[in-house]
Scaffold this motif. Structure first.
Motif, short mmCIF file in Angstrom:
data_model
loop_
_atom_site.label_atom_id
_atom_site.label_comp_id
_atom_site.label_asym_id
_atom_site.label_seq_id
_atom_site.Cartn_x
_atom_site.Cartn_y
_atom_site.Cartn_z
N ALA A 8 0.80 -1.23 -0.10
CA ALA A 8 0.02 -0.17 -0.13
C ALA A 8 0.79 1.19 -0.04
O ALA A 8 1.59 1.39 0.80
N VAL A 9 0.63 1.93 -0.99
CA VAL A 9 1.33 3.45 -0.93
C VAL A 9 -0.09 4.36 -0.54
O VAL A 9 -0.88 4.79 -1.06
N VAL A 10 0.22 4.54 0.74
CA VAL A 10 -0.84 5.45 1.39
C VAL A 10 -1.09 6.76 1.02
O VAL A 10 -1.86 7.20 0.58
N ARG A 173 -5.36 2.40 3.80
CA ARG A 173 -6.16 3.06 2.62
C ARG A 173 -5.26 3.44 1.55
O ARG A 173 -4.92 4.73 1.59
N PRO A 174 -5.10 2.49 0.64
CA PRO A 174 -3.97 2.98 -0.33
C PRO A 174 -4.28 4.00 -1.33
O PRO A 174 -5.77 3.62 -1.91
N ARG A 175 -3.81 4.96 -1.62
CA ARG A 175 -3.90 5.86 -3.00
C ARG A 175 -3.59 5.12 -4.33
O ARG A 175 -3.99 5.28 -5.42
N LEU A 176 -2.38 4.19 -4.00
CA LEU A 176 -1.52 3.25 -5.02
C LEU A 176 -1.58 2.16 -4.51
O LEU A 176 -1.21 2.16 -3.48
N TRP A 177 -1.39 1.01 -5.35
CA TRP A 177 -0.63 -0.10 -4.89
C TRP A 177 0.54 -0.26 -5.64
O TRP A 177 0.77 0.05 -6.78
N ARG A 343 -9.41 -3.43 -1.15
CA ARG A 343 -9.45 -3.03 0.19
C ARG A 343 -8.94 -1.53 0.55
O ARG A 343 -7.97 -1.15 0.36
N GLY A 344 -9.95 -0.69 1.10
CA GLY A 344 -9.43 0.59 1.64
C GLY A 344 -9.10 1.43 0.34
O GLY A 344 -8.51 2.39 0.59
N GLY A 345 -9.37 1.10 -0.77
CA GLY A 345 -8.93 1.85 -1.99
C GLY A 345 -9.24 3.13 -1.84
O GLY A 345 -10.53 3.64 -1.77
N ASP A 346 -8.68 4.14 -2.43
CA ASP A 346 -8.95 5.57 -2.78
C ASP A 346 -9.68 5.60 -3.96
O ASP A 346 -9.10 5.46 -5.03
N SER A 347 -10.85 6.16 -4.06
CA SER A 347 -11.46 6.20 -5.12
C SER A 347 -11.70 7.48 -5.69
O SER A 347 -12.43 7.88 -6.64
#
Length: 348
Positions: A8-10, A173-177, A343-347
């Motif tokens: 996860a890149v938060v 909550r990653p903004r990127l993977w 999971r927790g992805g930033d939309s």
């Protein structure tokens, strides 16, 4: 580096000074004949580590993290940090309140930010007690010790601090993977920034300013014509194809939307990077560096930050982020934007 599962890149942020120095601002005798940039970001007071602290604080606030919860802080730089006998990594850790973190300095020159991300991924996957990491960079190329426009070939230098927050927490909550990051090296090119100079007992002992042009000229005279370009092309091809394979992708995968280029001189990108990338993937190339300059160790992290800030990926799309530095080494990170069901992805 092939990750067993995405990391996860938060968030990723940069702190780039507002002031921009343009070629027209220079004395006529000091203007480069072919600037390659419209402007360079110039810090008028803050050192590299201070810029990194500013970026780190923004990143922690954006993520809702407390510095005390960061277990690992890796800090990379390429130029003088403001003190002669000192650990800038510890300064950055203290500055962001990460007083329980392990601070480590990464000296990989301008590929240091990428090396630090790769090292952080190794730590996070290898030590279950370490769940949160901050990767920072900071560089300031100030006069009189560094002539940012004319001290080097193929690049002019801007000032910036960057920060990337990585996590293995289940509720991150990653903004990127981050799917993969590959690095390749060509140690036979180490003399590019050494030339035939003797070892000196102290910084800037031989010259009053860093002069990469002189060392490059001296070294390139020892190589067959076009040999450096041949090595660079082979290494770039290797690092991109390795990163794609590690991420389970091919260059023609329709999900691969962007390739973020290092912030090099326009000619270096147009003559080397863009043609090669076009052979490997039809994905769009993106150059964020025209009004900032090359950001020392911070190019990869700043590329991640701009990728997020400018919303260049749709959910499920991938990007390659490239970085390089003298030594020589080249890196390629593969990231994607989470889809809403992940999971927790930033939309956003």
């Amino acid at each position: 580096m092939e990750l067993s599962e995405p990391l996860a890149v938060v968030t990723a942020t940069h702190w780039i000074p507002e002031y921009r120095q343009k070629p027209a601002d220079l004395e006529p005798s000091r203007r480069p004949a072919d600037p390659g940039y419209t402007a360079l970001a110039v810090s008028e007071s803050c050192s590299g580590p201070e810029l990194a602290v500013l970026a780190g604080r923004v990143a922690l606030t954006a993520a809702g993290w407390d510095g005390a919860d960061v277990g690992l802080l890796l800090y990379a730089w390429s130029h003088y940090q403001g003190h002669d006998f000192w650990s800038p990594a510890h300064f950055v850790a203290a500055g962001v309140g990460a007083n329980s973190a392990l601070p480590l300095g990464i000296q990989q020159m301008c590929n240091g930010g990428a090396a630090a991300v790769q090292a952080a991924a190794t730590f996070l996957r290898g030590d279950p007690r370490c769940r949160r990491a901050l990767v920072g960079t900071g560089d300031r190329f100030a006069e009189p010790g560094f002539h940012r426009w004319t001290g080097d070939y193929g690049v002019a230098y801007g000032d910036a601090g960057t920060a990337v927050l990585l996590s293995t927490e289940p509720d991150a909550r990653p903004r990127l993977w981050l799917h993969a990051i590959a690095t390749v090296a060509a140690p036979q090119l180490e003399a590019m920034t050494r030339g035939d100079d003797p070892a000196a007992p102290a910084p800037r002992w031989l010259r009053g300013a860093v002069d990469v042009r002189t060392t490059k000229k001296a070294f390139l005279r020892t190589l067959p014509r076009n040999r450096y370009a041949e090595i660079e092309r082979a290494k770039l091809t290797e690092v991109i194809t390795t990163a794609l394979a590690d991420a389970g992708l091919t260059g023609d995968d329709p999900r691969l939307a962007r390739v973020i280029l290092p912030r090099f001189h326009a000619d270096a990108l147009d003559s080397g990077y863009r043609p090669l990338v076009a052979e490997l993937t039809p994905a769009d190339t993106v150059d964020f560096g025209r009004d900032t300059g090359h950001l020392g160790a911070g190019d990869l992290a700043a590329g991640l930050a701009d990728l997020l800030d400018q919303h260049l990926l749709a959910p499920g799309e991938y990007a390659l982020v490239l970085s390089a530095g003298v030594g020589f080494s080249w890196s390629c990170a593969v990231v994607s934007r989470p889809v809403p069901t992940e999971r927790g992805g930033d939309s956003t």
